[in-house]
Design a protein around this motif. Structure first.
Motif, mmCIF file in Angstrom:
data_model
loop_
_atom_site.group_PDB
_atom_site.id
_atom_site.type_symbol
_atom_site.label_atom_id
_atom_site.label_comp_id
_atom_site.label_asym_id
_atom_site.label_seq_id
_atom_site.Cartn_x
_atom_site.Cartn_y
_atom_site.Cartn_z
ATOM 1 N N LEU A 1 1.999 4.713 -2.076
ATOM 2 C CA LEU A 1 0.936 4.376 -3.032
ATOM 3 C C LEU A 1 0.696 2.877 -3.030
ATOM 4 O O LEU A 1 -0.437 2.403 -3.037
ATOM 5 N N ALA A 2 1.770 2.130 -2.965
ATOM 6 C CA ALA A 2 1.623 0.672 -2.912
ATOM 7 C C ALA A 2 0.947 0.287 -1.599
ATOM 8 O O ALA A 2 0.000 -0.494 -1.570
ATOM 9 N N ASP B 1 -2.497 0.651 -1.608
ATOM 10 C CA ASP B 1 -3.083 -0.223 -2.619
ATOM 11 C C ASP B 1 -3.936 0.537 -3.645
ATOM 12 O O ASP B 1 -5.115 0.256 -3.840
ATOM 13 N N VAL B 2 -3.318 1.550 -4.282
ATOM 14 C CA VAL B 2 -4.008 2.298 -5.337
ATOM 15 C C VAL B 2 -4.045 1.461 -6.603
ATOM 16 O O VAL B 2 -3.065 0.801 -6.939
#
Ligand SMILES: Nc1ncnc2c1ncn2[C@@H]1O[C@H](COP(=O)(O)OP(=O)(O)OP(=O)(O)O)[C@@H](O)[C@H]1O
Ligand SMILES: Nc1ncnc2c1ncn2[C@@H]1O[C@H](COP(=O)(O)OP(=O)(O)OP(=O)(O)O)[C@@H](O)[C@H]1O
Ligand SMILES: [Mg+2]
Ligand SMILES: [Mg+2]
Lengths: 323, 374, 324, 503
Positions: D383-384, D387-388
């Protein structure tokens, strides 16, 4: 993932247990005012014990509802189970355990059929389980032509009726309560498990779930089986508590669904917690006791009950409103 | 209203704050008085066959219905939705079986407890060329039009159990009735329990006339005895609900000194509630269902079991044959309504019949006993 | 670029009439072999009467279900309506019109409450209507210990027992109500909006449909139909009956009929014609089993099976269509 | 205010909006003149759609005013806005699949005659509108559910037109359109301009923005960065305003020959309801682009490979071994992943948290109580990596912007470390910043030895990303093009203008 600047989350999310806890608290307080000794350990224990069946049913119903389905067959299933148990045991203590096992199997199978018919034949569960309801009731009347036969052994009735007496501090601990605690623990664990989370996804958006490799039909079917098992447990406790009768399970399906909704679970699936569902059931039982202690006249009971349920659900749906 | 032609009267005794609430509109003083009178009347008819006996017979001519057999007898049944009706209907079938020579066909239609279905059923039966029509109405008032329609067809109509608001049937068969039941039970409870004690009244569900009359009679008795009725609760015949209610009442009042109920369905549950709460079981009434009778005997309860005998299901068949044979029958045909007490209890307890069997079925002499009822 | 499209038929209801025809055919055969007569006058009349009662309720139920809602309080509304009507008439033909008016007004009012609970209070229809049902149950249980009032003789003769050939007036009434409902769905804005709300409330809202207003109206119409059913039953029973609705299982049976008729419980799809078919199907099953004197419990089992089987077959056809 | 430019049709002043305490819009000023196309651009989650929803009465602004032709308006709901002459094409489809095109187009304002819905009028007018957008072949009484994504997009547009609005809002109207269909839209927009209709135009495709708009407003994190005259700005400047940094407008380098590995997947004469005689092979380390017009079967191909609607004929081999991919699950077990084109309907579980959505696939195919911790960690990293932007991993995904939702979906699949990835319109509705991030990601996956099949309706993306391009037409592969092919080559094959080059 970047947590964009501190954005507080909504206080009461849809499906949270906060509202139901609040409602329950209020009822308990009212009850304590009217009947202080209600909260004394022994009486509280027996209360929880006798509430076990409906709470179990609510837990079972939760899995079905959160997966986006209905199970209207549980009430008739309970009745069927009790009657079957009575006829098979026929007051013969030695048959108790075999029959208990058989009932659990029976419950699981009914759940399985509900599940398969709903998922594989694409029949809306409302209809599947309504049909199952008719079938079960009809079949059990047919089988016992019209009047329950045989009888339940003391050994069988023990589960729902007896308790560990004079336990220090608590007074008495009904077996039913222990069964409930065990089952509840399992249920909560299950909802935390992969299956539990996946089931919520299935209820939320089956297409997405399917395309993410979830066997939607399987998940839903398992949910129905769980509901069937819960019904079996409930039947064992209920039969134990009050003996054989065709009324044993009457109306329980609505009770269970009402409880689930009270507990913040969304009909249609995808939202809610099992603990909420069980608290919802406990709330209904508390309400029932409350009316007995406040001496609400027999006939008016349902009015009061209806009013309070509507109020409660309205309040919780207001609190958890986004936008 | 068990009596036909009875019109509601407001001569109900006032409930002077004894918790019984105001009198039901079902209460009809005249019927009440005459039912209580019947309680001590001596029946005419063959001894030991209460289903053929009559209390204060009023014979009527039936010659106009005389036909030569064998007959086709039709029966519109309100429902088979409870053990009482189940036992009754089995008894009726057995009775039919004893008249195979005279009855060539016995048509039975079950209205499943739905008024409008029974109306349709009766209308339907009229097209089936029945020689006689037996009706056990689901509800008195609402079935009246349909029964009248049947009478107009000219075939003999025999009504039993619940009545209809018309005199057109040849006869109306039933035991003494609800007032008798309610009165006997209430009398017993109020006499046996400690004076000024608290009574809990358990009712199945509102709106069933037979049950209403039982309760309205009980009211009169309790009010007269100045008994403190602390609660009137509906149980829906659900034992679990019953136990919860009784349990809560025990907790609320410390103790309950008497329990009255309008039907035996939940008697056992009520008794268990006391046992489980570790309280002595107060004077209580049930019905002639075996589970209660067994428990009563086993636990040596202070109890009584007024009955609404299922043997009344035999009588309509007998009556139908009499009518078709042109014999006189009594109208109304009031059957005796025995009460089970400590003294005659042993006579009715039968260990190997199912728990929900009704002891007062008068079926021991019928073909297929006991299998048919098991 | 836009390839030619094959549109599936929008009528799911055709299925139920097929089922009905089959049921009647088989039923007729069996009954005849059994030495009975399925289409004798009295039987047909009885069948149509049973259908009329359930049908009136089911047509109303169809509307709310198409709107994505549900009404489980109809059974009590029916009972209440019989009482209001019969008690107001009290056997007097003069009071006929006001009595009917009052009964319908009361019913519509209940529908309004249902609608507001579902829309404004945002209570799920299932719970909302069960709750309202409980309220009414309490009122009926408390206020009535048995049948009350007396239906105006004119109504009994007319609506209750009058026939045109084998067809009871009440059944004609059902057809009329059904036709009206069909018309409302197909030819009025309300109908279009109702289907939209049932299909996808958000889409409806974004398209400028007043969802709440539409749903409330649907609920009022549903209760209205239940009220009409009540008046019919009062005319049948000659008096008001506090439990006729619940005894008749009108809540669940009406829903079963609607779904048998091919209306989707999810809403947004279906029609009144199918519902009438569903009602006739259920009524025919009743009639057939009556003729065969089948044990009521066995009948219940068969009913359950038939309901499931029928819907399973539709589901199958629907899938095939989707795949075709 | 009587200046030289015609007085504005729409005037927004200080618009602010938050959801459950989450600030989404802040002090946004903006105006639209009659006959003007005013573009609104910004990253995913910048607040574009929210702003459009405020204008169209879906949301009530917390602060600020909306004025229409000088008079202040407060809309109680979409209905009011429509009555006031504001039409909107929403970013997500708002159609009823069970209803006909006409019924959808006129939903909420059905023409009535004598109190009854006038169906004939509805059908004829709809047909007219369809004509005007060059979709005359589309029958107005077709069920919308039967239409292709592209066709549905057209219906969506017609639906807005049918309101004969003074102000028309288009929130990414071309997200589902292929270039030549975009041309038709251009024509339509110009026509409407001629009629003095003002337009708000939201798009991530800068080309369109420059082709159509006269002014551009840039949103970032809910506030207006600037409003530029299209004539006086450049793509680079715009991008700088949007993402606040320079962006290489280049696509990542293609696979070098030695990076392309052995054949992973082959299809021989594959066919199903929508596909015929599909022959193709997919190599480890390469990106195979799939071009074609809408409805040409690109998604159908992806869905066939993923076992959603499997091949009924022909043979599929994985690493040389024949396989039957009967269900998505089977495909996943075989190491295949599929990012669907319909995010709302098939991509997300709206009511579940970001984390649950990202974990969905892993939970389904590699369950196990023990693995949970590690799995969660991995997903968080992913998720990082993509780049959510969300309030937190347990925020419900429905509150994320379209682009961010897509990133979560990507993370879900990457968690399975698939060996074959099928992307169907992977960057549909995704902003330039995220877009190049996803492009890099895709290329990286290829570098790590994954075989990538990418359906795209955006020719630049298709050409920029693909090592090979297979172009589809009418459910068949019309031909295959090497890297470095031109747009013309692709279109020629897609429309059948060029002789089918054997693959
Ligand atoms: N109903 C809602 N509730 C809570 N938050 C929301 C809601 N709708 C949007 N948001 C939040 O508001 C922000 C702006 O969303 P919006 O959809 O307007 O972005 P966008 O500019 O349209 O992005 P995209 O280009 O991806 O469509 C996002 O961070 C999103 O999470
Ligand atoms: N003729 C059709 N009828 C109904 N649905 C269709 C038809 N063609 C395509 N579809 C649906 O639209 C989706 C996309 O269609 P398809 O894969 O055939 O074309 P595509 O090249 O992917 O175009 P798109 O960009 O619209 O997806 C598919 O998932 C399919 O379900
Ligand atoms: Mg957007
Ligand atoms: Mg596609």
């Amino acid at each position: 993932m970047r947590v964009a600047e501190l954005r507080p989350l909504p206080r009461v999310r849809p499906g949270s247990v906060v509202p139901i806890v609040a409602i329950l608290a209020v009822l308990v307080v009212l009850l304590a005012i009217r009947q202080p000794d209600f909260l004394s350990p022994p009486s509280l224990m027996s209360f929880l014990g006798r509430s076990a069946p409906i709470i179990l049913l609510a837990a079972g119903q939760y899995f079905v509802v959160v997966s986006g389905e209905f199970d209207l067959s549980v009430g008739s299933l309970v009745t069927a189970q009790v009657v079957v148990a009575a006829r098979l045991i026929d007051s013969e203590p030695s048959r108790t355990w075999p029959v208990v096992v058989l009932l659990l199997a029976f419950g699981a199978i009914v759940g399985l059929v509900n599940g398969i018919v709903t998922t594989r034949l694409g029949v809306p569960s409302f209809i599947t389980t309504l049909g199952m309801f008719l079938i079960l009731v009809g079949a059990v009347y047919l089988w016992s032509d019209g009047a329950p036969k045989g009888g339940l052994s003391e050994a069988f009735r023990r589960f729902g009726r007896r308790a560990f007496e004079d336990v220090p501090g608590l007074g008495r601990v009904p077996y039913a309560l222990l069964v409930l605690l065990a089952a509840a623990g399992l249920a909560v664990l299950l909802t935390r498990s992969d299956f539990g989370r996946t089931l919520v996804a299935v209820g939320g958006n089956p297409r997405t779930a399917e395309l993410s490799g979830v066997r939607v039909w399987r998940a839903k079917t398992i949910a129905f089986v769980l509901s069937g098992l819960a019904a079996a447990l409930a039947a064992i406790l209920l039969g134990g508590y009050s003996g054989v009768s065709f009324q044993a399970g009457a109306g329980l399906e609505f009770g269970a669904i009402t409880a689930v909704v009270l507990g913040g679970v969304a009909l249609g699936g995808g939202r809610g917690s099992v603990s909420g569902a069980m608290l919802g059931a406990l709330t209904l039982e508390t309400l029932f006791a409350l009316m007995n202690f406040y001496g609400v006249s027999g006939a008016l009971k349902s009015t009061v009950q209806g009013a309070i349920i509507l109020l409660a659900v309205a309040v919780s749906s207001m609190r958890s409103s986004s936008r | 209203t068990d009596e036909p032609t009875a019109t509601p009267s407001s001569t109900a005794s006032q409930a002077a704050g004894s918790g019984t609430g105001e009198q039901s509109k079902f209460f009809v003083q005249a019927d009440y008085d005459n039912e209580l009178a019947l309680l001590d009347a001596t029946p005419t008819g063959p001894a030991g066959k209460p289903w053929e006996q009559v209390l204060n017979p009023k014979m009527v001519e039936t010659a106009k219905f005389k036909k030569s057999g064998p007959y086709k007898v039709c029966f519109s049944n309100a429902g088979l939705n409870n053990p009482w009706r189940q036992v009754g209907f089995k008894t009726m079938q057995a009775e039919v079986a004893t008249h195979r020579s005279q009855i060539k066909e016995f048509v039975h239609v079950d209205a499943e407890g739905k008024d409008q279905k029974q109306i349709a059923d009766i209308n339907d039966l009229l097209g089936k060329g029945c020689h006689a029509l037996i009706v056990s109405p689901n509800t008195t008032a609402t079935l009246t039009p349909a029964v009248e329609a049947a009478c107009q067809k000219g075939l003999p109509v025999i009504v039993f159990d619940r009545g209809v608001d018309t005199t057109c049937p040849v006869t109306f068969i039933n035991p003494i009735g609800g007032y008798g039941f309610g009165h006997v039970a209430a009398e017993f409870v109020s006499q046996k329990m400690k004076p000024g004690g608290k009574v809990l009244a358990l009712r199945i569900l509102p709106g069933v006339d037979v049950l209403e009359t039982r309760w309205s009679a009980a009211k009169v008795a309790f009010d007269k005895a100045g008994v403190d009725v602390v609660g009137v609760e509906f149980t829906d015949g659900d034992p679990a609900k019953t136990k919860k209610i009784v349990g809560d009442y025990i907790q609320r009042y410390g103790t309950i000194d008497g329990v009255w109920m309008d039907a035996g369905a939940v008697a056992v549950a009520a008794v268990e509630a006391f046992l489980d709460a570790g309280k002595p079981v107060p004077p209580i009434n049930g019905e002639d269902q075996l589970d209660f009778l067994k428990l009563w005997k086993e636990k040596k309860l202070t109890a009584i079991a007024p009955t609404y005998p299922t043997y009344q299901w035999r009588t309509p068949i007998i009556a139908a044959l009499k009518v078709l044979g042109g014999e006189q029958v009594s109208s109304p045909w009031k059957l005796p309504q025995p009460t089970i007490t400590e003294d005659n209890l042993d006579g009715y307890v039968d260990a190997d019949m199912p728990p929900l069997h009704y002891a007062m079925c008068g079926c021991t002499d019928l073909p297929g006993y006991p299998q048919r009822w098991k | 670029m836009s390839g030619v499209l094959t549109l599936p038929a929008r009528r799911a209801s055709s299925g139920v009439f097929l089922a009905l025809a089959l049921t009647l055919a088989i039923g007729w055969l069996v009954v005849t072999v059994d030495g009975g007569q399925l289409f004798s006058l009295p039987t047909t009349v009885s069948l149509l009467h049973v259908a009329a009662g359930l049908g009136l309720v089911a047509v109303g139920q169809t509307l709310v279900i198409i709107g994505g809602s549900l009404d489980l309080s109809v059974a009590y509304v029916v009972s209440l309506s019989t009482l209001v009507a019969a008690e107001t008439m009290n056997g007097d033909d003069g009071a006929l019109v006001p009595a009917i008016g009052l009964a319908l007004a009361v019913s519509v009012a209940i529908g309004l409450v249902n609608g507001l609970l579902v829309t404004k209070a945002r209570i799920n229809a299932f719970i909302a209507t069960v709750g309202v049902g409980l309220l009414l149950k309490g009122y009926l249980d408390n206020g009535y210990d048995g049948p009350a009032g007396k239906t105006a003789p004119a109504l009994v003769q007319g609506l209750g027992y009058q026939r045109v050939g084998p067809v009871p007036v009440s059944f004609l009434l059902l057809l009329a109500v059904a036709a009206a409902a069909w018309f409302a769905l197909a030819r009025t804005r309300f109908g279009h909006h109702l289907i939209a709300v049932g299909g996808d409330p958000e889409v409806a809202r974004l398209s400028g449909v007043r969802n709440h207003r539409v749903l409330v109206t649907a609920h009022m119409l549903c209760s209205l139909c239940a009220g009409v059913a009540g008046i019919y039953l009062a005319s049948r029973l000659g008096s008001g009956a506090p439990r006729v609705g619940t005894e008749g299982l009108y809540d669940l049976e009406s829903i079963a009929a609607v779904v048998l008729g091919g209306t989707a419980l999810a809403g947004g799809r279906g029609g009144v014609a199918g519902t009438v078919g569903g009602v006739l199907l259920l009524a025919s099953i009743d009639a057939i089993f009556n003729q065969l004197e089948v044990d009521a419990f066995f009948k219940q089992v068969i009913r359950g099976l038939i309901i499931i089987a029928a819907v399973a077959i539709y589901a199958r056809r629907a899938r095939r269509k989707a795949a075709a | 205010m009587s200046d030289d430019p015609p007085s504005p049709l729409l005037t927004l002043r200080g618009i602010g909006k938050s959801f459950l305490g989450v600030r989404v819009l802040e002090g946004v000023d903006l105006d639209v003149r009659p006959g003007e196309v005013h573009a609104v651009v910004g990253e995913n989650g910048a607040g574009k759609s929210t702003l459009m929803n405020v204008v169209s009465g879906v949301y009530a602004p917390d602060e600020g005013t909306v004025a229409l032709a000088g008079t202040l308006r407060t809309f109680r709901g979409p209905r009011d806005a429509q009555r006031a002459g504001i039409g909107i094409v929403h970013q997500e489809f708002n159609l009823l699949p069970e209803r006909t095109v006409a019924e959808n187009v006129y939903l909420g304002h059905e023409p009535v005659r004598r109190g009854l819905v006038d169906r004939r009028a509805m059908l004829s007018r709809t047909a007219a509108f369809l004509d005007s957008v060059g979709e005359s072949a589309l029958p107005p009484d077709a069920l919308v559910g039967q239409l292709r994504v592209a066709q549905q997009q057209v219906v969506e547009i017609v639906k807005a037109l049918a309101l004969d609005a003074r102000l028309l809002i288009m929130d990414e109207p071309t997200a589902a359109l292929a270039d030549h269909e975009v041309e038709q839209l251009y024509a339509l927009v110009r026509r409407l301009q001629g009629q003095g209709i003002g337009m708000l135009y939201v798009s991530h495709r800068l080309k369109e923005v420059f082709d159509l708009s006269s002014r551009i407003t840039v949103l970032k994190d809910g506030s207006r960065v600037t409003t530029l005259d299209t004539a006086e700005t450049s793509a680079d400047e715009l991008v700088r305003h949007m993402v606040g940094r320079e962006l290489s407008s280049y696509y990542p380098d293609r696979a070098r020959p030695e990076e392309v590995g052995s054949v992973r997947l082959t299809v021989r004469n594959g066919g199903c309801r929508k596909l015929r005689g599909i022959d193709l092979s997919l190599r480890a380390g390469e990106v195979l682009g799939i071009g074609g017009l809408h409805g040409s079967g690109r998604s159908a191909l992806a869905r066939a490979l993923f076992g959603v609607s499997p091949f009924t004929t022909g043979e599929v081999t994985l690493d040389g071994v024949p396989v039957r991919l009967r269900s998505p699950r089977a495909a996943m077990r075989a190491g295949i992943a599929y990012v669907t084109e319909d995010r709302k309907g098939e991509g997300i579980v709206a009511g579940q948290s970001v984390l649950d959505n990202a974990l969905l696939a892993s939970r389904a195919v590699l369950p196990g109580w023990t693995a949970r911790g590690a799995r969660a960690m991995r997903v968080r990293e992913l998720l990082a990596a993509v780049d959510v932007r969300a309030a937190g991993e347990d925020q419900e995904i429905r509150f994320l912007s379209g682009g961010n939702q897509q990133k979560v979906v990507l993370a879900r699949w990457l968690a399975l470390a698939p060996r074959i990835l099928l992307f169907d319109e992977p960057t549909r509705g995704i902003d330039v910043g995220a877009k190049s991030a996803i492009h890099d990601l895709v290329r990286e996956l290829a570098r790590d030895g994954a075989a990538v099949l990418m359906v795209s309706s955006e020719l630049p993306e298709l050409l920029g990303m693909s090592d090979r391009i297979a172009v589809m037409r009418d459910g068949r592969i019309a031909g295959e093009l090497p890297a470095g092919a031109t747009e013309q080559d692709v279109v020629a094959l897609a429309v059948g203008a060029a002789p089918e080059a054997a693959a």
